[in-house]
Design a protein around this motif. Structure first.
Motif, PDB file in Angstrom:
ATOM      1  N   ARG A 269       0.826  -1.682  -0.339  1.00  0.00           N
ATOM      2  CA  ARG A 269      -0.227   0.024   0.117  1.00  0.00           C
ATOM      3  C   ARG A 269       0.637   1.337   0.286  1.00  0.00           C
ATOM      4  NH1 ARG A 269      -4.999  -0.782   3.564  1.00  0.00           N
ATOM      5  NH2 ARG A 269      -5.519  -3.651   3.377  1.00  0.00           N
ATOM      6  N   VAL A 270       2.148   0.657   0.841  1.00  0.00           N
ATOM      7  CA  VAL A 270       2.666   2.066   0.932  1.00  0.00           C
ATOM      8  C   VAL A 270       2.948   2.806  -0.766  1.00  0.00           C
ATOM      9  CG1 VAL A 270       5.087   3.017   1.455  1.00  0.00           C
ATOM     10  CG2 VAL A 270       3.639   2.225   3.084  1.00  0.00           C
ATOM     11  N   GLN A 271       3.788   2.004  -1.026  1.00  0.00           N
ATOM     12  CA  GLN A 271       4.155   1.909  -2.882  1.00  0.00           C
ATOM     13  C   GLN A 271       3.086   1.766  -3.900  1.00  0.00           C
ATOM     14  OE1 GLN A 271       5.808  -1.718  -4.183  1.00  0.00           O
ATOM     15  NE2 GLN A 271       7.475  -1.183  -5.562  1.00  0.00           N
ATOM     16  N   ARG A 272       1.676   1.486  -3.386  1.00  0.00           N
ATOM     17  CA  ARG A 272       0.362   2.048  -4.239  1.00  0.00           C
ATOM     18  C   ARG A 272       0.407   3.089  -3.950  1.00  0.00           C
ATOM     19  NH1 ARG A 272      -4.715  -0.375  -1.918  1.00  0.00           N
ATOM     20  NH2 ARG A 272      -4.457   1.115  -0.253  1.00  0.00           N
ATOM     21  N   ASP A 273       0.387   3.894  -2.765  1.00  0.00           N
ATOM     22  CA  ASP A 273      -0.403   5.915  -2.001  1.00  0.00           C
ATOM     23  C   ASP A 273       1.333   6.033  -2.597  1.00  0.00           C
ATOM     24  OD1 ASP A 273      -2.578   3.909  -1.814  1.00  0.00           O
ATOM     25  OD2 ASP A 273      -2.221   3.120   0.264  1.00  0.00           O
ATOM     26  N   GLY A 274       2.021   5.963  -2.814  1.00  0.00           N
ATOM     27  CA  GLY A 274       3.483   6.785  -3.248  1.00  0.00           C
ATOM     28  C   GLY A 274       3.477   7.920  -1.388  1.00  0.00           C
ATOM     29  N   VAL A 275       2.863   7.045  -0.185  1.00  0.00           N
ATOM     30  CA  VAL A 275       3.081   7.736   0.908  1.00  0.00           C
ATOM     31  C   VAL A 275       4.752   7.506   1.323  1.00  0.00           C
ATOM     32  CG1 VAL A 275       3.255   6.807   3.154  1.00  0.00           C
ATOM     33  CG2 VAL A 275       1.075   5.883   1.802  1.00  0.00           C
ATOM     34  N   ARG A 276       4.606   8.806   1.946  1.00  0.00           N
ATOM     35  CA  ARG A 276       5.953   9.567   1.962  1.00  0.00           C
ATOM     36  C   ARG A 276       5.964   9.478   4.132  1.00  0.00           C
ATOM     37  NH1 ARG A 276       6.662   7.992  -1.796  1.00  0.00           N
ATOM     38  NH2 ARG A 276       7.222   8.603  -3.496  1.00  0.00           N
TER      39      ARG A 276
END
Lengths: 222, 346
Positions: free
Chosen positions: A143-150
């Motif tokens: 999900r971090v990768q998918r959503d571009g979480v920083r």
């Protein structure tokens, strides 16, 4: 690596300031007083969130940290702020500009109070975030990768959940994903070195410390 | 002295031959037997064998007849999530507030996990008789709802529906007393009454006095044996008088608390159990281990009324056996009464 962060305390505010008045109203669960502090402030909803609600929750968090208040005070204060803002904003968002994507999660555990407390603080400050709930390591990384979480905020009550942050850190690094990790919860309070061990960038002793943590990460990027 | 004699002396606020040591090891037995944690808890004989092996290995002063807290969640319709490196954890909370009005306590005999605990305590009692105290465990009526409802929904209930909160305390109290008495009948000598929400760190003491303390008074009075209240890492100083009023004999102290101050507040009224930091214990070397043991003994052992243990009521899986060996050695060396340096008077 940045070490633990801190936030303001009650002595930072003059007697009779809206922050301290709101803090007193929240702890005593006086809904009319909350409305009064808002009305007397003359601030817009967004400015009230930034200048009064978030600092008041920070003062309450610091008092909990020092043993002057209980977690039940922290929770009910956050809940009242959430209810007040829904009432004042009428369902509209009070988002402040936050160019980074922030997400909040608990790793493989259903002890969710800490996550909810952090959510109160973020909402109180008008910061939008993705709520991932309870997730496993692989799903979280996906999900971090998918959503571009920083900025990834992880709340942990149990030691095995806290130790799994290391797996998240390693997986993100393997994928070359630039994402800062901020952790909080009992294991990190009981062992101040633990957040280094699991590769987190920051550890917060209270939910309200998430705001100075975000600010420090922002400074580190500028 | 046998372990039982040692523990009874200190609970009477007298100095035994040495400071009793409770290594509250629920998980390490799996490693002793070369099993996963899930395999270990699946069969009664594993836990019996694990506890007896650890008693032999460390020479400490109790048998921990506790499996894992989520068994109580299972009794109310919840589930258990097993991990490879930690205590089995409760799954999603099984209850909603609107179920409380018609809720009835579960029947112990119909919960396989609870009956395994009773079988284990029976076998352990046959093995050690009255030479070593066997400690059973219950979750308090006031703290169990964290697993039943989820902590946030439980706080909502306390604030929004005090009527239902009182009812839940009644139902949970009845179950808690029955579960404790079943363990005492099976073989446990005493009951550890886990009540983390009694701590001022968790719940406003005013709310504890409204809901938690009355529930504890009624439940502990109905338990047919001695109880120790454990706050599972939570500080207790603001509620010591309240804990005394519940009729409990001992308090388990959190690692963030000044052990000497707790001992002073409890002296002659409650024995004190604690408070080695289990999270930091994972990384202790020999010097750190000895320093922690000596520090706790120096702070709280004088005059008896003290049992050396961890701060949470469960030593983490990650703590190496070598560290546990060192703790046991250091407790025997530095915990001998009269304490070194003239310490030891009440």
């Amino acid at each position: 690596m940045i070490s633990s962060c801190c936030s303001g305390t009650a002595v930072d505010y003059p007697h009779g300031s809206p922050v301290l008045l709101l803090e007193a109203a929240l702890v005593s669960m006086d809904r009319l007083a909350i409305q009064r502090v808002y009305a007397d402030s003359g601030l817009s909803p967004l400015s009230f969130c930034e200048q009064v609600v978030a600092p008041a929750l920070a003062v309450i968090g610091e008092k909990w940290d020092r043993g002057e208040l209980s977690l039940s005070h922290v929770y009910m204060s956050g809940r009242q702020c959430e209810e007040f803002m829904e009432q004042v904003l009428g369902g509209r968002s009070a988002s402040v500009p936050e160019r980074r994507c922030v997400a909040l999660a608990v790793l493989e555990d259903y002890h969710l109070l800490g996550k909810r407390l952090v959510g109160f603080v973020l909402k109180g400050a008008g910061i939008s975030y993705l709520d991932y709930g309870t997730v496993g390591v692989q799903e979280l990384v996906r999900r971090v990768q998918r959503d571009g979480v920083r900025v990834l905020l992880i709340s942990a009550l149990m030691l095995p959940s806290a130790l799994k942050v290391r797996e998240v850190r390693d997986a993100l690094d393997r994928l070359g994903i630039t994402c800062r990790i901020v952790v909080g919860g009992a294991p990190f309070r009981l062992d101040p070195a633990l957040h280094h061990e699991v590769g987190a960038d920051l550890s917060c002793d209270t939910a309200s410390q998430v705001l100075p943590a975000l600010a420090r990460l922002r400074e580190g990027e500028s | 002295m046998t372990s039982m004699e040692r523990v009874l002396a200190t609970l009477s606020h007298r100095e035994p031959d040495r400071v009793p040591l409770f290594l509250l090891l629920s998980l390490h037995g799996a490693r002793e037997l070369g099993l996963t944690i899930e395999e270990y808890f699946a069969k009664t004989e594993h836990v019996v064998q694990g506890q007896l092996r650890m008693l032999e290995r460390y020479g400490h002063d109790c048998i921990y007849g506790f499996f894992h807290a989520s068994l109580e969640a299972e009794a109310w319709g919840g589930s258990t999530i097993f991990t490879e490196d930690g205590p089995p954890n409760a799954g999603p909370p099984p209850l909603k507030a609107d179920m409380i009005a018609s809720l009835a306590p579960p029947r112990i005999a119909e919960v396989p996990g609870l009956t395994r605990v009773l079988e284990a305590q029976r076998a352990l009692r046959r093995a050690v008789g009255d030479s070593v105290p066997i400690v059973g465990v219950v979750m308090s009526p006031f703290s169990l709802p964290v697993m039943q409802l989820g902590f946030d929904h439980y706080l909502d209930l306390i604030f929004d529906r005090p009527d239902l909160t009182h009812r839940l305390m009644e139902i949970n109290g009845a179950f808690c007393a029955e579960w404790a008495n079943a363990q005492l009948a099976a073989g446990a000598h005493a009951i550890c009454y886990f009540d983390p929400l009694a701590s001022q760190k968790m719940i406003d003491p005013a709310l504890y006095r409204r809901f938690g303390r009355p529930a504890a008074q009624k439940t502990i009075a109905a338990i047919a044996g001695p109880t120790a209240t454990h706050l599972a890492s939570g500080p207790c100083l603001q509620v010591v008088d309240d804990l005394v009023d519940t009729g409990t004999m001992m308090v388990g102290v959190g690692g963030e608390e000044d052990l000497a101050a707790v001992k002073a507040a409890c002296r002659g009224r409650l024995a004190v159990l604690g408070n080695l930091n289990g999270i930091q214990m994972r990384c202790w070397d020999e010097a750190a281990t000895v320093a922690a043991v000596r520090g706790a003994i120096d702070a709280a052992a004088a005059g008896g009324g003290f049992i050396l243990s961890d701060q949470h009521g469960e030593i983490p899986w990650q703590v190496p056996e070598a560290t546990l060996d060192l703790i046991a050695q250091a407790a025997r060396e530095y915990g001998r009464y009269p304490l070194a340096g003239g310490r030891g008077g009440p």
